[in-house]
Design a protein around this motif. Sequence first.
Motif, PDB file in Angstrom:
ATOM      1  N   ARG A  88      30.983  54.938 -12.904  1.00 40.86           N
ATOM      2  CA  ARG A  88      30.359  54.242 -11.691  1.00 40.86           C
ATOM      3  C   ARG A  88      31.727  53.599 -11.083  1.00 40.86           C
ATOM      4  O   ARG A  88      31.677  53.446  -9.927  1.00 40.86           O
ATOM      5  CB  ARG A  88      29.452  53.364 -12.129  1.00 40.86           C
ATOM      6  CG  ARG A  88      28.772  52.732 -10.991  1.00 40.86           C
ATOM      7  CD  ARG A  88      27.423  51.953 -11.303  1.00 40.86           C
ATOM      8  NE  ARG A  88      27.538  51.083 -12.476  1.00 40.86           N
ATOM      9  CZ  ARG A  88      26.406  50.146 -12.803  1.00 40.86           C
ATOM     10  NH1 ARG A  88      25.437  50.412 -12.095  1.00 40.86           N
ATOM     11  NH2 ARG A  88      26.539  49.856 -13.949  1.00 40.86           N
ATOM     12  N   THR A  89      32.095  53.009 -12.034  1.00 44.20           N
ATOM     13  CA  THR A  89      33.514  52.144 -11.409  1.00 44.20           C
ATOM     14  C   THR A  89      34.419  52.952 -10.835  1.00 44.20           C
ATOM     15  O   THR A  89      34.964  52.760  -9.545  1.00 44.20           O
ATOM     16  CB  THR A  89      34.127  51.259 -12.510  1.00 44.20           C
ATOM     17  OG1 THR A  89      33.219  50.451 -13.146  1.00 44.20           O
ATOM     18  CG2 THR A  89      35.496  50.594 -12.056  1.00 44.20           C
ATOM     19  N   LYS A  93      35.645  52.923  -6.695  1.00 40.57           N
ATOM     20  CA  LYS A  93      37.080  52.734  -6.441  1.00 40.57           C
ATOM     21  C   LYS A  93      37.658  53.986  -5.477  1.00 40.57           C
ATOM     22  O   LYS A  93      38.277  53.594  -4.428  1.00 40.57           O
ATOM     23  CB  LYS A  93      38.074  52.538  -7.611  1.00 40.57           C
ATOM     24  CG  LYS A  93      39.463  52.529  -7.371  1.00 40.57           C
ATOM     25  CD  LYS A  93      39.998  52.419  -8.899  1.00 40.57           C
ATOM     26  CE  LYS A  93      41.830  52.205  -8.651  1.00 40.57           C
ATOM     27  NZ  LYS A  93      42.382  51.877  -9.888  1.00 40.57           N
ATOM     28  N   TYR A  94      37.353  55.149  -5.741  1.00 40.11           N
ATOM     29  CA  TYR A  94      37.671  56.272  -4.977  1.00 40.11           C
ATOM     30  C   TYR A  94      36.558  56.633  -4.342  1.00 40.11           C
ATOM     31  O   TYR A  94      35.648  57.570  -4.952  1.00 40.11           O
ATOM     32  CB  TYR A  94      38.368  57.586  -6.118  1.00 40.11           C
ATOM     33  CG  TYR A  94      39.305  56.815  -6.707  1.00 40.11           C
ATOM     34  CD1 TYR A  94      40.736  56.765  -6.390  1.00 40.11           C
ATOM     35  CD2 TYR A  94      39.203  56.587  -8.080  1.00 40.11           C
ATOM     36  CE1 TYR A  94      41.867  56.259  -7.175  1.00 40.11           C
ATOM     37  CE2 TYR A  94      40.164  56.069  -8.929  1.00 40.11           C
ATOM     38  CZ  TYR A  94      41.718  56.010  -8.286  1.00 40.11           C
ATOM     39  OH  TYR A  94      42.843  55.698  -9.089  1.00 40.11           O
ATOM     40  N   GLU A  95      36.560  56.685  -3.062  1.00 38.75           N
ATOM     41  CA  GLU A  95      35.353  56.849  -2.186  1.00 38.75           C
ATOM     42  C   GLU A  95      35.131  58.343  -2.249  1.00 38.75           C
ATOM     43  O   GLU A  95      33.823  58.925  -1.839  1.00 38.75           O
ATOM     44  CB  GLU A  95      35.292  56.407  -0.743  1.00 38.75           C
ATOM     45  CG  GLU A  95      35.495  54.801  -0.778  1.00 38.75           C
ATOM     46  CD  GLU A  95      35.266  54.320   0.608  1.00 38.75           C
ATOM     47  OE1 GLU A  95      35.323  55.071   1.661  1.00 38.75           O
ATOM     48  OE2 GLU A  95      35.356  53.186   0.621  1.00 38.75           O
ATOM     49  N   THR A  96      36.038  59.248  -2.334  1.00 44.38           N
ATOM     50  CA  THR A  96      35.627  60.631  -2.303  1.00 44.38           C
ATOM     51  C   THR A  96      35.612  61.311  -3.603  1.00 44.38           C
ATOM     52  O   THR A  96      35.424  62.476  -3.712  1.00 44.38           O
ATOM     53  CB  THR A  96      36.762  61.403  -1.527  1.00 44.38           C
ATOM     54  OG1 THR A  96      38.199  61.075  -2.027  1.00 44.38           O
ATOM     55  CG2 THR A  96      36.655  60.918   0.164  1.00 44.38           C
ATOM     56  N   MET A  97      35.572  60.392  -4.857  1.00 41.83           N
ATOM     57  CA  MET A  97      35.518  61.119  -6.101  1.00 41.83           C
ATOM     58  C   MET A  97      34.039  61.692  -6.479  1.00 41.83           C
ATOM     59  O   MET A  97      33.325  60.825  -6.104  1.00 41.83           O
ATOM     60  CB  MET A  97      35.980  60.195  -7.144  1.00 41.83           C
ATOM     61  CG  MET A  97      35.924  60.554  -8.513  1.00 41.83           C
ATOM     62  SD  MET A  97      36.322  59.401  -9.602  1.00 41.83           S
ATOM     63  CE  MET A  97      38.056  59.628  -9.971  1.00 41.83           C
ATOM     64  N   ASP A  98      33.998  62.979  -6.645  1.00 39.81           N
ATOM     65  CA  ASP A  98      32.683  63.647  -7.260  1.00 39.81           C
ATOM     66  C   ASP A  98      32.491  63.036  -8.747  1.00 39.81           C
ATOM     67  O   ASP A  98      33.294  62.669  -9.473  1.00 39.81           O
ATOM     68  CB  ASP A  98      32.511  64.886  -6.781  1.00 39.81           C
ATOM     69  CG  ASP A  98      33.382  65.647  -7.719  1.00 39.81           C
ATOM     70  OD1 ASP A  98      34.041  65.523  -8.597  1.00 39.81           O
ATOM     71  OD2 ASP A  98      33.865  66.892  -7.059  1.00 39.81           O
ATOM     72  N   LEU A  99      31.265  63.658  -9.228  1.00 37.61           N
ATOM     73  CA  LEU A  99      30.909  63.397 -10.499  1.00 37.61           C
ATOM     74  C   LEU A  99      31.585  64.223 -11.516  1.00 37.61           C
ATOM     75  O   LEU A  99      32.036  63.601 -12.603  1.00 37.61           O
ATOM     76  CB  LEU A  99      29.182  63.804 -10.834  1.00 37.61           C
ATOM     77  CG  LEU A  99      28.803  63.573 -11.860  1.00 37.61           C
ATOM     78  CD1 LEU A  99      28.536  62.119 -12.299  1.00 37.61           C
ATOM     79  CD2 LEU A  99      27.303  64.215 -12.041  1.00 37.61           C
ATOM     80  N   ALA A 100      32.044  65.318 -11.034  1.00 36.94           N
ATOM     81  CA  ALA A 100      32.812  65.974 -11.922  1.00 36.94           C
ATOM     82  C   ALA A 100      34.428  65.527 -12.307  1.00 36.94           C
ATOM     83  O   ALA A 100      34.839  65.449 -13.286  1.00 36.94           O
ATOM     84  CB  ALA A 100      33.105  67.665 -11.527  1.00 36.94           C
ATOM     85  N   PHE A 124      43.854  64.783  -8.108  1.00 39.65           N
ATOM     86  CA  PHE A 124      44.124  64.150  -9.291  1.00 39.65           C
ATOM     87  C   PHE A 124      45.640  63.398  -9.311  1.00 39.65           C
ATOM     88  O   PHE A 124      46.092  62.869 -10.422  1.00 39.65           O
ATOM     89  CB  PHE A 124      44.309  65.126 -10.551  1.00 39.65           C
ATOM     90  CG  PHE A 124      43.014  65.317 -11.010  1.00 39.65           C
ATOM     91  CD1 PHE A 124      42.720  64.649 -12.317  1.00 39.65           C
ATOM     92  CD2 PHE A 124      41.981  66.204 -10.333  1.00 39.65           C
ATOM     93  CE1 PHE A 124      41.244  64.689 -12.703  1.00 39.65           C
ATOM     94  CE2 PHE A 124      40.661  66.475 -11.143  1.00 39.65           C
ATOM     95  CZ  PHE A 124      40.438  65.522 -12.249  1.00 39.65           C
ATOM     96  N   SER A 125      46.411  63.704  -8.121  1.00 36.82           N
ATOM     97  CA  SER A 125      47.682  62.811  -8.046  1.00 36.82           C
ATOM     98  C   SER A 125      47.393  61.296  -7.761  1.00 36.82           C
ATOM     99  O   SER A 125      48.212  60.670  -7.952  1.00 36.82           O
ATOM    100  CB  SER A 125      48.717  63.556  -7.112  1.00 36.82           C
ATOM    101  OG  SER A 125      48.019  63.512  -5.793  1.00 36.82           O
ATOM    102  N   ARG A 126      46.221  61.109  -7.097  1.00 35.17           N
ATOM    103  CA  ARG A 126      45.693  59.667  -6.907  1.00 35.17           C
ATOM    104  C   ARG A 126      45.186  58.959  -7.969  1.00 35.17           C
ATOM    105  O   ARG A 126      45.301  57.709  -8.063  1.00 35.17           O
ATOM    106  CB  ARG A 126      44.743  59.770  -5.707  1.00 35.17           C
ATOM    107  CG  ARG A 126      45.323  60.282  -4.272  1.00 35.17           C
ATOM    108  CD  ARG A 126      44.515  59.906  -3.083  1.00 35.17           C
ATOM    109  NE  ARG A 126      42.932  59.401  -3.497  1.00 35.17           N
ATOM    110  CZ  ARG A 126      41.819  59.901  -3.561  1.00 35.17           C
ATOM    111  NH1 ARG A 126      41.651  61.083  -2.641  1.00 35.17           N
ATOM    112  NH2 ARG A 126      40.879  59.615  -3.865  1.00 35.17           N
ATOM    113  N   TYR A 127      44.289  59.714  -8.728  1.00 34.65           N
ATOM    114  CA  TYR A 127      43.579  58.945  -9.836  1.00 34.65           C
ATOM    115  C   TYR A 127      44.498  58.390 -10.888  1.00 34.65           C
ATOM    116  O   TYR A 127      45.554  59.054 -11.267  1.00 34.65           O
ATOM    117  CB  TYR A 127      42.590  59.983 -10.569  1.00 34.65           C
ATOM    118  CG  TYR A 127      41.740  60.902  -9.595  1.00 34.65           C
ATOM    119  CD1 TYR A 127      41.304  60.061  -8.736  1.00 34.65           C
ATOM    120  CD2 TYR A 127      41.165  62.002 -10.069  1.00 34.65           C
ATOM    121  CE1 TYR A 127      40.255  60.760  -7.593  1.00 34.65           C
ATOM    122  CE2 TYR A 127      40.218  62.505  -9.149  1.00 34.65           C
ATOM    123  CZ  TYR A 127      39.700  62.068  -7.958  1.00 34.65           C
ATOM    124  OH  TYR A 127      38.993  62.639  -7.326  1.00 34.65           O
TER     125      TYR A 127
END
Length: 143
Positions: A88-89, A93-100, A124-127
Amino acid sequence: MESLPRNILADTGPLFALIHAGDADHARAVQFARRFTGRLITTWPVLTEVSYLLMQSDRRGMAALFGMILDGHLSVADLDSEDVQYMRTLTQKYETMDLADASLVAVGERLDVLDVIALDRRDFSRYRTRTRRAFRNHFPEKP
């Protein structure tokens, strides 16, 4: 040629590409699979996406997906309540991050596995983990 780590997180795209010969990234997925001798780790949200794609393109691929799990080539990490809270956090934080992706980041941090195979190199280079550690993508780049 780089040496691959023992454990790698697997995102939807590479798993689908490995199973579905008609996928544009199939050759790169096979290239990776021939070199990798360790354990792929994924999550149920990723498997849901892969199975959806397989049902749209080649239902027979479901048997291959189940076979990868049953043969021990693909491990499915369960998500606990702490993972879900962290997911959830992450999605805030990452507006375009999906559940997977959120599930892979949470499980990767918990298991201390920061190596991944993903088609979208940008995400994955941003996360980052809570301690600002980066993920390393081992999926072969497009020629």
